[in-house]
Design an enzyme around this catalytic site. Structure first.
Site, PDB file in Angstrom:
ATOM      1  N   GLU A  17       0.833  -1.204   0.000  1.00 42.06           N
ATOM      2  CA  GLU A  17       0.000   0.000   0.000  1.00 42.06           C
ATOM      3  C   GLU A  17       0.864   1.248   0.000  1.00 42.06           C
ATOM      4  O   GLU A  17       1.934   1.296   0.603  1.00 42.06           O
ATOM      5  CB  GLU A  17      -0.932   0.027   1.205  1.00 42.06           C
ATOM      6  CG  GLU A  17      -0.209   0.062   2.548  1.00 42.06           C
ATOM      7  CD  GLU A  17      -1.067   0.631   3.666  1.00 42.06           C
ATOM      8  OE1 GLU A  17      -1.211   1.870   3.743  1.00 42.06           O
ATOM      9  OE2 GLU A  17      -1.565  -0.164   4.471  1.00 42.06           O
TER      10      GLU A  17
ATOM     11  N   LYS B 186      -7.189  -4.316  10.376  1.00 44.28           N
ATOM     12  CA  LYS B 186      -5.884  -3.830  10.820  1.00 44.28           C
ATOM     13  C   LYS B 186      -5.992  -3.358  12.265  1.00 44.28           C
ATOM     14  O   LYS B 186      -6.782  -2.461  12.576  1.00 44.28           O
ATOM     15  CB  LYS B 186      -5.448  -2.665   9.915  1.00 44.28           C
ATOM     16  CG  LYS B 186      -4.113  -2.056  10.294  1.00 44.28           C
ATOM     17  CD  LYS B 186      -3.727  -0.938   9.333  1.00 44.28           C
ATOM     18  CE  LYS B 186      -4.413   0.358   9.659  1.00 44.28           C
ATOM     19  NZ  LYS B 186      -3.877   1.505   8.874  1.00 44.28           N
TER      20      LYS B 186
END
Length: 218
Positions: free
Chosen positions: A42, A131
């Site tokens: 990412e 997350k």
């Protein structure tokens, strides 16, 4: 795209976070980590020209890796990432609308959360994994306790403060994988530096997952 997240995460449950990467270095630096086995990466949206970096990475590594954006906080940003070719949306904190829009567009979503309520809500919204951020606020013994009440199919991914030294305790506590930030990349790092760090994390996690892990106490 969730199917691809699931297969790549199962192959190697690491997400590389490249905050501060610039477009003209994204392919060489992130490519060095991909060469060492990283398959999910990412580019946080608070990096310089992140959509440009994402587009370049998708063009070069779209068949090898799942490329997306981090620090996504709005539906408009989800749509912009999708237009750039990104296929992964990562949020810094719980944002149901962001997860739902990502799933509508066929993107993988890994939202950030910390409290049990937030974690369960993101899972219910369709997150492919959640997350745990900042992981420093949820040490392994706390994560272990949450495992008794959260859905069994929920993938928990600690991010923030992850190191070679604490990965074993998190895996023993039930972590499904990890997000690697500054331990993998700091703005300005050279490709060879990132390659060495990526290789160390990949080998270490593969060893942890291949053998028995002593359960943590408490």
């Amino acid at each position: 795209m969730a199917y691809r997240f699931n297969s790549l995460f199962a192959e190697l449950p690491l997400i590389g976070i490249f905050r501060g990467i610039k477009p003209d270095e994204a392919v060489s630096v992130i490519g060095a980590a991909i060469d060492k086995g990283l398959r999910i990466v990412e580019v946080p949206l608070n990096s310089p020209d992140p959509l440009d970096s994402i587009a370049r990475l998708v063009e070069r590594f779209g068949e090898q890796a799942l490329v997306g954006a981090g620090t996504v906080t709005t539906v408009a940003e989800v749509e912009a990432v999708a237009r750039a070719g990104g296929r992964l949306i990562v949020t810094p904190y719980a944002r149901r609308a962001v997860v739902e829009r990502a799933k509508e567009l066929g993107l993988a979503a890994t939202p950030g959360a910390l409290t049990p309520t937030e974690i369960a809500d993101m899972h219910a919204a369709g997150a492919d994994a959640v997350k745990i951020f900042p992981a420093e606020m949820m040490p392994p013994r706390i994560l272990k306790g949450l495992g008794a009440v959260l859905p069994a199919d929920l993938l928990l991914v600690p991010v923030g403060g992850v190191s070679l030294e604490n990965m074993a305790d998190y895996v023993a506590a039930g972590a499904a994988g990890f997000g690697l930030g500054s331990a993998l990349y700091r703005a300005g790092d050279r490709a060879e530096t990132v390659a060495a760090r990526a290789a160390a994390f990949v080998v270490h996690l593969q060893c942890l997952l291949a053998g028995p892990i002593d359960p943590i106490s408490g």
